[in-house]
Design a protein around this motif. Sequence first.
Motif, PDB file in Angstrom:
ATOM      1  N   ASN A 135       0.867  -1.176   0.000  1.00  0.00           N
ATOM      2  CA  ASN A 135       0.000   0.000   0.000  1.00  0.00           C
ATOM      3  C   ASN A 135       0.903   1.225   0.000  1.00  0.00           C
ATOM      4  O   ASN A 135       1.941   1.232   0.664  1.00  0.00           O
ATOM      5  CB  ASN A 135      -0.875   0.021   1.249  1.00  0.00           C
ATOM      6  CG  ASN A 135      -1.744  -1.211   1.355  1.00  0.00           C
ATOM      7  OD1 ASN A 135      -2.363  -1.638   0.390  1.00  0.00           O
ATOM      8  ND2 ASN A 135      -1.788  -1.795   2.534  1.00  0.00           N
ATOM      9  N   VAL A 136       0.500   2.257  -0.747  1.00  0.00           N
ATOM     10  CA  VAL A 136       1.337   3.449  -0.878  1.00  0.00           C
ATOM     11  C   VAL A 136       0.514   4.702  -0.604  1.00  0.00           C
ATOM     12  O   VAL A 136      -0.626   4.813  -1.054  1.00  0.00           O
ATOM     13  CB  VAL A 136       1.944   3.547  -2.305  1.00  0.00           C
ATOM     14  CG1 VAL A 136       2.793   4.806  -2.446  1.00  0.00           C
ATOM     15  CG2 VAL A 136       2.753   2.310  -2.638  1.00  0.00           C
ATOM     16  N   VAL A 137       1.113   5.631   0.150  1.00  0.00           N
ATOM     17  CA  VAL A 137       0.528   6.948   0.365  1.00  0.00           C
ATOM     18  C   VAL A 137       1.618   7.972   0.051  1.00  0.00           C
ATOM     19  O   VAL A 137       2.796   7.729   0.318  1.00  0.00           O
ATOM     20  CB  VAL A 137      -0.010   7.109   1.813  1.00  0.00           C
ATOM     21  CG1 VAL A 137       1.084   7.008   2.836  1.00  0.00           C
ATOM     22  CG2 VAL A 137      -0.775   8.414   1.967  1.00  0.00           C
ATOM     23  N   THR A 138       1.227   9.094  -0.533  1.00  0.00           N
ATOM     24  CA  THR A 138       2.208  10.113  -0.887  1.00  0.00           C
ATOM     25  C   THR A 138       2.358  11.125   0.255  1.00  0.00           C
ATOM     26  O   THR A 138       1.478  11.263   1.107  1.00  0.00           O
ATOM     27  CB  THR A 138       1.799  10.864  -2.166  1.00  0.00           C
ATOM     28  OG1 THR A 138       0.575  11.553  -1.918  1.00  0.00           O
ATOM     29  CG2 THR A 138       1.629   9.909  -3.336  1.00  0.00           C
ATOM     30  N   MET A 162      -0.210  12.897   3.147  1.00  0.00           N
ATOM     31  CA  MET A 162       0.145  12.979   4.572  1.00  0.00           C
ATOM     32  C   MET A 162      -0.031  14.400   5.099  1.00  0.00           C
ATOM     33  O   MET A 162      -0.535  14.606   6.190  1.00  0.00           O
ATOM     34  CB  MET A 162       1.594  12.538   4.788  1.00  0.00           C
ATOM     35  CG  MET A 162       1.778  11.065   4.888  1.00  0.00           C
ATOM     36  SD  MET A 162       3.479  10.666   5.301  1.00  0.00           S
ATOM     37  CE  MET A 162       3.796  11.672   6.713  1.00  0.00           C
ATOM     38  N   ARG A 163       0.413  15.371   4.301  1.00  0.00           N
ATOM     39  CA  ARG A 163       0.267  16.772   4.717  1.00  0.00           C
ATOM     40  C   ARG A 163      -1.213  17.150   4.846  1.00  0.00           C
ATOM     41  O   ARG A 163      -1.601  17.861   5.767  1.00  0.00           O
ATOM     42  CB  ARG A 163       0.976  17.699   3.731  1.00  0.00           C
ATOM     43  CG  ARG A 163       2.477  17.741   3.914  1.00  0.00           C
ATOM     44  CD  ARG A 163       3.122  18.866   3.126  1.00  0.00           C
ATOM     45  NE  ARG A 163       2.896  18.797   1.687  1.00  0.00           N
ATOM     46  CZ  ARG A 163       3.628  18.070   0.829  1.00  0.00           C
ATOM     47  NH1 ARG A 163       4.637  17.355   1.270  1.00  0.00           N
ATOM     48  NH2 ARG A 163       3.360  18.074  -0.455  1.00  0.00           N
ATOM     49  N   GLU A 189       7.555   9.948  -1.813  1.00  0.00           N
ATOM     50  CA  GLU A 189       7.589  11.367  -2.162  1.00  0.00           C
ATOM     51  C   GLU A 189       7.592  11.454  -3.675  1.00  0.00           C
ATOM     52  O   GLU A 189       8.634  11.374  -4.317  1.00  0.00           O
ATOM     53  CB  GLU A 189       8.825  12.031  -1.566  1.00  0.00           C
ATOM     54  CG  GLU A 189       8.763  13.521  -1.596  1.00  0.00           C
ATOM     55  CD  GLU A 189       9.740  14.140  -0.610  1.00  0.00           C
ATOM     56  OE1 GLU A 189       9.447  15.238  -0.137  1.00  0.00           O
ATOM     57  OE2 GLU A 189      10.780  13.526  -0.325  1.00  0.00           O
ATOM     58  N   CYS A 190       6.386  11.555  -4.233  1.00  0.00           N
ATOM     59  CA  CYS A 190       6.265  11.572  -5.689  1.00  0.00           C
ATOM     60  C   CYS A 190       4.960  12.257  -6.077  1.00  0.00           C
ATOM     61  O   CYS A 190       4.051  12.396  -5.273  1.00  0.00           O
ATOM     62  CB  CYS A 190       6.289  10.149  -6.239  1.00  0.00           C
ATOM     63  SG  CYS A 190       4.916   9.132  -5.651  1.00  0.00           S
ATOM     64  N   ALA A 191       4.901  12.658  -7.329  1.00  0.00           N
ATOM     65  CA  ALA A 191       3.666  13.208  -7.872  1.00  0.00           C
ATOM     66  C   ALA A 191       2.850  12.046  -8.434  1.00  0.00           C
ATOM     67  O   ALA A 191       3.415  11.123  -9.016  1.00  0.00           O
ATOM     68  CB  ALA A 191       3.986  14.199  -8.979  1.00  0.00           C
ATOM     69  N   SER A 192       1.553  12.074  -8.217  1.00  0.00           N
ATOM     70  CA  SER A 192       0.719  11.001  -8.754  1.00  0.00           C
ATOM     71  C   SER A 192      -0.681  11.523  -9.028  1.00  0.00           C
ATOM     72  O   SER A 192      -1.089  12.551  -8.491  1.00  0.00           O
ATOM     73  CB  SER A 192       0.664   9.826  -7.774  1.00  0.00           C
ATOM     74  OG  SER A 192      -0.097  10.176  -6.648  1.00  0.00           O
ATOM     75  N   SER A 193      -1.414  10.788  -9.846  1.00  0.00           N
ATOM     76  CA  SER A 193      -2.780  11.176 -10.172  1.00  0.00           C
ATOM     77  C   SER A 193      -3.779  10.541  -9.212  1.00  0.00           C
ATOM     78  O   SER A 193      -4.974  10.756  -9.334  1.00  0.00           O
ATOM     79  CB  SER A 193      -3.108  10.763 -11.610  1.00  0.00           C
ATOM     80  OG  SER A 193      -2.927   9.371 -11.756  1.00  0.00           O
TER      81      SER A 193
END
Length: 112
Positions: A43-46, A50-51, A100-104
């Motif tokens: 599972n991934v969260v950016t 989080m902010r 830490e990445c940009a994602s849609s």
Amino acid sequence: MLTLTFSTLTLDMATHMRPLYITAEVVGIMVNKVMVDTGAAVNVVTTRIMRLFGIPRSVIQTTSLTVKNFTGQVSRTLGLLFLRVKVGPISRVYTFFVAECASSYSMILGRD
């Protein structure tokens, strides 16, 4: 048993082969564009999400895990985080790796 191959797919069927996005309640906040990816091992969260949750980086438990994205590039995660996720009537704590990445999408729910 019915087996479909790419040669038997109709145009109408092909238009339904899109990612599955759901809305989930995460730490009490409704989150859109949670991607369900049963092919993902984690599972991934950016960090952006989080902010939005107001979760400080100090809460992340550091790990040395690296993940491979859709383009095959390898990137290191910042660590892991435990988040309560509610989808419909089901509520459960999941382990998320922080990227830490940009994602849609907002998050990825994998096979965990």
